[in-house]
Scaffold this motif. Sequence first.
Motif, PDB file in Angstrom:
ATOM      1  N   GLY A  60      -7.791   0.381   5.851  1.00 47.44           N
ATOM      2  CA  GLY A  60      -8.142   0.601   7.023  1.00 47.44           C
ATOM      3  C   GLY A  60      -9.437  -0.209   7.134  1.00 47.44           C
ATOM      4  O   GLY A  60      -9.883  -0.920   6.231  1.00 47.44           O
ATOM      5  N   GLY A  61     -10.014  -0.635   8.206  1.00 50.59           N
ATOM      6  CA  GLY A  61     -11.006  -1.559   8.424  1.00 50.59           C
ATOM      7  C   GLY A  61     -11.055  -2.275   9.626  1.00 50.59           C
ATOM      8  O   GLY A  61      -9.832  -2.481  10.269  1.00 50.59           O
ATOM      9  N   ASP A  62     -12.138  -2.945  10.057  1.00 50.11           N
ATOM     10  CA  ASP A  62     -11.847  -3.798  11.405  1.00 50.11           C
ATOM     11  C   ASP A  62     -11.460  -5.265  10.596  1.00 50.11           C
ATOM     12  O   ASP A  62     -12.287  -6.010  10.388  1.00 50.11           O
ATOM     13  CB  ASP A  62     -13.372  -3.980  11.910  1.00 50.11           C
ATOM     14  N   LEU A  63     -10.195  -5.448  10.632  1.00 52.67           N
ATOM     15  CA  LEU A  63      -9.844  -6.831  10.142  1.00 52.67           C
ATOM     16  C   LEU A  63      -9.167  -7.563  11.292  1.00 52.67           C
ATOM     17  O   LEU A  63      -8.578  -7.569  12.131  1.00 52.67           O
ATOM     18  CB  LEU A  63      -8.411  -6.309   9.418  1.00 52.67           C
ATOM     19  N   GLU A  64     -10.134  -8.901  11.217  1.00 52.21           N
ATOM     20  CA  GLU A  64      -9.810  -9.796  12.307  1.00 52.21           C
ATOM     21  C   GLU A  64      -8.823 -11.367  11.726  1.00 52.21           C
ATOM     22  O   GLU A  64      -8.102 -11.610  12.470  1.00 52.21           O
ATOM     23  CB  GLU A  64     -11.259 -10.426  13.103  1.00 52.21           C
ATOM     24  N   HIS A  65      -9.372 -11.514  10.490  1.00 52.66           N
ATOM     25  CA  HIS A  65      -8.646 -12.716  10.227  1.00 52.66           C
ATOM     26  C   HIS A  65      -7.264 -12.220   8.946  1.00 52.66           C
ATOM     27  O   HIS A  65      -6.550 -13.297   8.897  1.00 52.66           O
ATOM     28  CB  HIS A  65      -9.725 -13.607   9.536  1.00 52.66           C
ATOM     29  N   VAL A  66      -7.505 -11.507   8.147  1.00 53.83           N
ATOM     30  CA  VAL A  66      -6.753 -10.880   7.341  1.00 53.83           C
ATOM     31  C   VAL A  66      -5.738  -9.640   7.739  1.00 53.83           C
ATOM     32  O   VAL A  66      -6.228  -8.865   8.551  1.00 53.83           O
ATOM     33  CB  VAL A  66      -7.213 -10.810   5.934  1.00 53.83           C
ATOM     34  N   SER A  67      -4.476  -9.610   7.422  1.00 50.59           N
ATOM     35  CA  SER A  67      -3.562  -8.613   7.723  1.00 50.59           C
ATOM     36  C   SER A  67      -3.761  -7.487   6.570  1.00 50.59           C
ATOM     37  O   SER A  67      -3.904  -7.711   5.475  1.00 50.59           O
ATOM     38  CB  SER A  67      -2.126  -9.007   7.900  1.00 50.59           C
ATOM     39  N   ALA A  68      -3.367  -6.192   7.036  1.00 51.19           N
ATOM     40  CA  ALA A  68      -3.212  -5.099   5.985  1.00 51.19           C
ATOM     41  C   ALA A  68      -1.898  -5.288   5.074  1.00 51.19           C
ATOM     42  O   ALA A  68      -2.290  -5.237   3.703  1.00 51.19           O
ATOM     43  CB  ALA A  68      -2.778  -3.836   6.851  1.00 51.19           C
ATOM     44  N   ASP A  69      -1.007  -6.201   5.506  1.00 47.80           N
ATOM     45  CA  ASP A  69      -0.148  -6.524   4.517  1.00 47.80           C
ATOM     46  C   ASP A  69      -0.367  -7.402   3.604  1.00 47.80           C
ATOM     47  O   ASP A  69      -0.165  -7.173   2.431  1.00 47.80           O
ATOM     48  CB  ASP A  69       1.263  -6.992   5.499  1.00 47.80           C
ATOM     49  N   TYR A  70      -1.247  -8.323   3.970  1.00 46.64           N
ATOM     50  CA  TYR A  70      -1.892  -9.410   2.595  1.00 46.64           C
ATOM     51  C   TYR A  70      -2.727  -8.636   1.697  1.00 46.64           C
ATOM     52  O   TYR A  70      -2.583  -8.495   0.431  1.00 46.64           O
ATOM     53  CB  TYR A  70      -2.607 -10.441   3.398  1.00 46.64           C
ATOM     54  N   LEU A  71      -3.503  -7.413   2.279  1.00 44.44           N
ATOM     55  CA  LEU A  71      -4.466  -6.839   1.506  1.00 44.44           C
ATOM     56  C   LEU A  71      -3.644  -5.966   0.584  1.00 44.44           C
ATOM     57  O   LEU A  71      -3.966  -5.865  -0.671  1.00 44.44           O
ATOM     58  CB  LEU A  71      -5.367  -6.064   2.433  1.00 44.44           C
ATOM     59  N   ARG A  72      -2.379  -5.354   1.202  1.00 41.85           N
ATOM     60  CA  ARG A  72      -1.683  -4.494   0.359  1.00 41.85           C
ATOM     61  C   ARG A  72      -0.957  -5.071  -0.609  1.00 41.85           C
ATOM     62  O   ARG A  72      -1.191  -4.649  -1.797  1.00 41.85           O
ATOM     63  CB  ARG A  72      -0.489  -3.667   1.377  1.00 41.85           C
ATOM     64  N   SER A  73      -0.647  -6.505  -0.474  1.00 40.18           N
ATOM     65  CA  SER A  73       0.153  -6.999  -1.326  1.00 40.18           C
ATOM     66  C   SER A  73      -0.954  -7.496  -2.617  1.00 40.18           C
ATOM     67  O   SER A  73      -0.399  -7.716  -3.804  1.00 40.18           O
ATOM     68  CB  SER A  73       0.623  -8.205  -0.899  1.00 40.18           C
ATOM     69  N   GLU A  74      -2.190  -7.551  -2.249  1.00 39.69           N
ATOM     70  CA  GLU A  74      -3.340  -7.891  -3.371  1.00 39.69           C
ATOM     71  C   GLU A  74      -3.643  -6.880  -3.906  1.00 39.69           C
ATOM     72  O   GLU A  74      -4.205  -6.822  -5.224  1.00 39.69           O
ATOM     73  CB  GLU A  74      -4.518  -8.759  -2.586  1.00 39.69           C
ATOM     74  N   LEU A  75      -3.661  -5.683  -3.321  1.00 40.67           N
ATOM     75  CA  LEU A  75      -4.210  -4.516  -4.090  1.00 40.67           C
ATOM     76  C   LEU A  75      -3.320  -3.679  -4.736  1.00 40.67           C
ATOM     77  O   LEU A  75      -3.525  -2.954  -5.723  1.00 40.67           O
ATOM     78  CB  LEU A  75      -4.850  -3.706  -2.939  1.00 40.67           C
ATOM     79  N   SER A  76      -2.024  -3.845  -4.453  1.00 41.45           N
ATOM     80  CA  SER A  76      -0.844  -3.083  -5.076  1.00 41.45           C
ATOM     81  C   SER A  76      -0.749  -3.101  -6.496  1.00 41.45           C
ATOM     82  O   SER A  76      -0.742  -2.042  -7.237  1.00 41.45           O
ATOM     83  CB  SER A  76       0.475  -3.260  -4.665  1.00 41.45           C
ATOM     84  N   PRO A  77      -0.976  -4.287  -7.120  1.00 38.19           N
ATOM     85  CA  PRO A  77      -0.938  -4.560  -8.540  1.00 38.19           C
ATOM     86  C   PRO A  77      -2.187  -3.761  -9.323  1.00 38.19           C
ATOM     87  O   PRO A  77      -1.970  -3.477 -10.525  1.00 38.19           O
ATOM     88  CB  PRO A  77      -1.028  -5.973  -8.680  1.00 38.19           C
ATOM     89  N   LEU A  78      -3.235  -3.394  -8.520  1.00 37.92           N
ATOM     90  CA  LEU A  78      -4.181  -2.648  -9.198  1.00 37.92           C
ATOM     91  C   LEU A  78      -3.788  -1.438  -9.230  1.00 37.92           C
ATOM     92  O   LEU A  78      -4.489  -0.668 -10.209  1.00 37.92           O
ATOM     93  CB  LEU A  78      -5.437  -3.009  -8.197  1.00 37.92           C
ATOM     94  N   LEU A  79      -2.822  -0.647  -8.661  1.00 39.25           N
ATOM     95  CA  LEU A  79      -2.672   0.570  -8.605  1.00 39.25           C
ATOM     96  C   LEU A  79      -1.566   0.861  -9.551  1.00 39.25           C
ATOM     97  O   LEU A  79      -1.067   1.968  -9.764  1.00 39.25           O
ATOM     98  CB  LEU A  79      -2.282   1.068  -7.355  1.00 39.25           C
ATOM     99  N   ARG A  80      -0.777  -0.181  -9.948  1.00 38.41           N
ATOM    100  CA  ARG A  80       0.495   0.082 -10.539  1.00 38.41           C
ATOM    101  C   ARG A  80       0.247   0.787 -12.036  1.00 38.41           C
ATOM    102  O   ARG A  80      -0.638   0.578 -12.670  1.00 38.41           O
ATOM    103  CB  ARG A  80       1.219  -1.195 -11.177  1.00 38.41           C
ATOM    104  N   GLY A  81       1.262   1.621 -12.154  1.00 40.75           N
ATOM    105  CA  GLY A  81       1.107   2.651 -13.224  1.00 40.75           C
ATOM    106  C   GLY A  81      -0.049   3.848 -13.188  1.00 40.75           C
ATOM    107  O   GLY A  81      -0.099   4.667 -14.253  1.00 40.75           O
TER     108      GLY A  81
END
Length: 241
Positions: free
Chosen positions: A38-59
Motif C-alpha cells: 500500500g501507499g500513495d503511488l503516483e509513478h510506480v505500480s504495485a505490480d512493479y514493486l511486488r516483482s521487486e520485493l517478492s524475491p526478498l520473501l522467497r523461502g
Amino acid sequence: MNPRGGWLGVMLLVVLFGAGGRALWLWLDRPLERVSIGGDLEHVSADYLRSELSPLLRGHTWLSVDVAELREQALEVDWIAEARVSREWPNALTLELVEQVPIARWNDDYLLNPEGEPFATGPVSPPGDLPDLAGPRGSGAEVLAYHERLATRFAELGLELTQLRLEPRGAWRFQLDDGVWVMLGRSDREGRLARLTAAWRRQLEEQASHIRYIDLRYPNGVAVAWHGESDPLEQDGEEEG
C-alpha cells in the motif's frame, strides 16, 4: 523430599514447556499466503514493486521474516523512499511504502529527490518537464539548491532554466529556454550574472534566437557566440577561469 525426584520433576517441566513452546511456534509460523503493498503511488505500480520485493520473501514463513531487515532491503529498491513492514494475523505481511518524489533529472541516468539524493529511474518513465542537472558524485544537493536560486532569478526575466551543469573542477554552465547556453565559470558568479541580466535587458533578449552561447568568464563584460559564427564576439575584457 527425595532430591532425585525433585530434579526429575524440574526436568520434566522443562521438557514439557520446551515442547509446548515449539508446538506453539510451529502452529504460529505458517506459510505466507498474502503480501499487501500500500501507499500513495503516483509513478510506480504495485505490480512493479511486488516483482521487486517478492524475491526478498522467497523461502520465508510468517514468523521467519525479519521485518527490520526486510524494510532495509525494500529501501534499496528504486523509487522507494520509506517503508513500514508489519505482520498481519494469521499469514500475511503488509508493506506501506512512500514513493520517491522526482524533481530533477541527474547525470542522464538518475533522478533527484527534494533532498538532492539521486535514485535510479528503473523501468519507470519520469515526468517529461523536469530540469536537467548534472555534477560530480555527491554534489546533488548543491546543484539542486543553486538551480532553485537561478531559476527564481531568471523567471523574473521570463526565462526558464532548463539545464544546469557543475563541472568536476567547479565551473558552472547552464541553458536557458532549451536554447542559449551560458558559461558562468567558477568565480565572481554574482557579478557575472548581474552583467548578464543587464546585457539581456539592454540588447540580448531581442536577439535570443540567434545566440549560440554567452560566455561570462570575463572581468568586465561578456562574449556572445552567434549561430553560424565560429568565434564569439568579445566585449570589454579578457577571458579568465
